[in-house]
Write an enzyme that holds these catalytic residues in place. Structure first.
Site, PDB file in Angstrom:
ATOM      1  N   GLU A  89     -11.816  -4.095  -2.378  1.00  0.00           N
ATOM      2  CA  GLU A  89     -10.803  -3.316  -2.685  1.00  0.00           C
ATOM      3  C   GLU A  89     -10.706  -3.057  -4.290  1.00  0.00           C
ATOM      4  OE1 GLU A  89      -6.942  -3.340  -0.386  1.00  0.00           O
ATOM      5  OE2 GLU A  89      -8.294  -4.873   0.891  1.00  0.00           O
ATOM      6  N   HIS A 138      -9.876   1.722   1.470  1.00  0.00           N
ATOM      7  CA  HIS A 138      -9.739   0.388   2.179  1.00  0.00           C
ATOM      8  C   HIS A 138     -10.759   0.236   3.184  1.00  0.00           C
ATOM      9  CE1 HIS A 138      -7.808  -2.994   4.025  1.00  0.00           C
ATOM     10  NE2 HIS A 138      -6.844  -3.016   3.104  1.00  0.00           N
ATOM     11  N   HIS A 170       0.832  -1.051  -0.030  1.00  0.00           N
ATOM     12  CA  HIS A 170       0.008   0.245  -0.173  1.00  0.00           C
ATOM     13  C   HIS A 170       0.834   1.163  -0.073  1.00  0.00           C
ATOM     14  CE1 HIS A 170      -3.240  -2.370   0.194  1.00  0.00           C
ATOM     15  NE2 HIS A 170      -3.441  -2.718   1.726  1.00  0.00           N
TER      16      HIS A 170
END
Length: 328
Positions: free
Chosen positions: A291, A157, A87
């Protein structure tokens, strides 16, 4: 951290400039306002490590060994998930304060510039995330442009629990996908796309999340579902096609549509101990993250580049997610 509020007759939304985050989503039922996000208080926001409702990037999901090669040059990224980059690295989009381009009663648009070399990535990328409330829908719109070719993937998220039960085992889930991507224990893809047919990954018909949870080795190696699904697109016009995913309980249904080619299903396999809103903590499987994204480790898999994941210099990046909450 500054908070921003959107509200209409259906939804009450709380946003934050820290991580361009979606902190709260209250659905207005006939007799209550129900929180449907697995989230925490603003005071505990920086104590959680689960990316609750945050904008994640600049490359959502994992990049193997924290490195990639592009246009003949090697890039070493910050490693924050074992040997991998996750991420966006140690100080990804979720941990930075975004600027606010505008804020109204129905929309907020956040802005951030990712510097060339930030967390090891090449290219300066100017990015925008806009949250827009429309009736019973929340749209999240991502825009960006880079001055050089670079891996790039922003997503939200959020974790959902529509019933406020301890786990999401009794939520029904449907995903419009014929293929999923197997991964190793470190979450890195280790095989080609695999058909969902006759596997625990077949969500083409709605079923309880708990029905096949941990039923096979593909799941057991990561303690549940934490896999990308290739969405089966039927039309370029998302308003005309079936939802990419549907999550439901007895009285609320969430329909998700996106322009992204893949959807990462994560069943909150490691949520235990994360702070909740009431001073306690969550259990594993307390929420499910859906996601929209490109495939994990795409920068190291040129065979997947046609799905997206490498943003070309001066090419416009625009994707969106539409969350629609229906009362049953």
């Amino acid at each position: 951290m500054n908070l921003y509020f959107l509200e209409n007759e259906y939804l009450k939304i709380t946003l934050s400039d820290l991580g361009a985050s979606w902190l709260s989503c209250l659905v207005k039922l006939p007799n209550e306002e129900r929180e449907v996000l697995v989230t925490t208080s603003a005071e505990n926001w920086q104590k959680q490590t689960a990316y609750f409702g945050a904008t994640v990037g600049r490359y959502a999901n994992r990049i193997a060994n924290g490195c990639y090669q592009l246009n003949g040059k090697s890039y070493q990224l910050a490693k924050n998930n074992g040997e991998n980059s996750l991420h966006g690295g140690v100080l990804g989009a979720d941990k930075q304060v975004w600027g606010v381009e505008f804020a109204t009663a129905q929309a907020v648009r956040f802005q951030k510039v990712f510097a060339d070399g930030e967390e090891g990535f090449g290219g300066e990328v100017t990015s925008y995330v806009e949250y827009r409330l429309k009736g019973n829908q929340l749209e999240v719109i991502f825009d960006a442009i880079s001055n050089q070719d670079t891996p790039f993937c922003l997503t939200n998220h959020a974790y959902f629990n529509l019933s406020n039960e301890e786990t999401i085992h009794q939520h029904k889930l449907q995903i419009n996908a014929d293929y999923y991507l197997p991964v190793a224990e470190n979450g890195i893809p280790n095989q080609a796309l695999k058909a969902v047919e006759n596997t625990s990954f077949d969500f083409r018909q709605a079923k309880f999340i708990g029905q096949d949870l941990l039923k096979d080795q593909d799941q057991k190696c990561v303690k549940g579902y934490d896999h990308a699904f290739l969405l089966a697109k039927k039309s370029a016009d998302l308003t005309a096609c079936t939802p990419d995913a549907v999550l439901s309980v007895a009285d609320i249904t969430l329909e998700l549509r996106t322009t992204k080619p893949a959807l990462q299903l994560y069943t909150g396999n490691w949520l235990a101990g994360q702070p909740n809103k009431t001073g306690g903590s969550y259990a594993d499987y307390a929420g499910v993250a859906l996601e929209p994204e490109f495939f994990p480790d795409t920068p190291n898999h040129p065979e997947w580049w046609h799905f997206g994941g490498i943003l070309k210099a001066n090419e416009v990046y625009q994707h969106f997610i539409r969350y629609q909450f229906n009362l049953n």
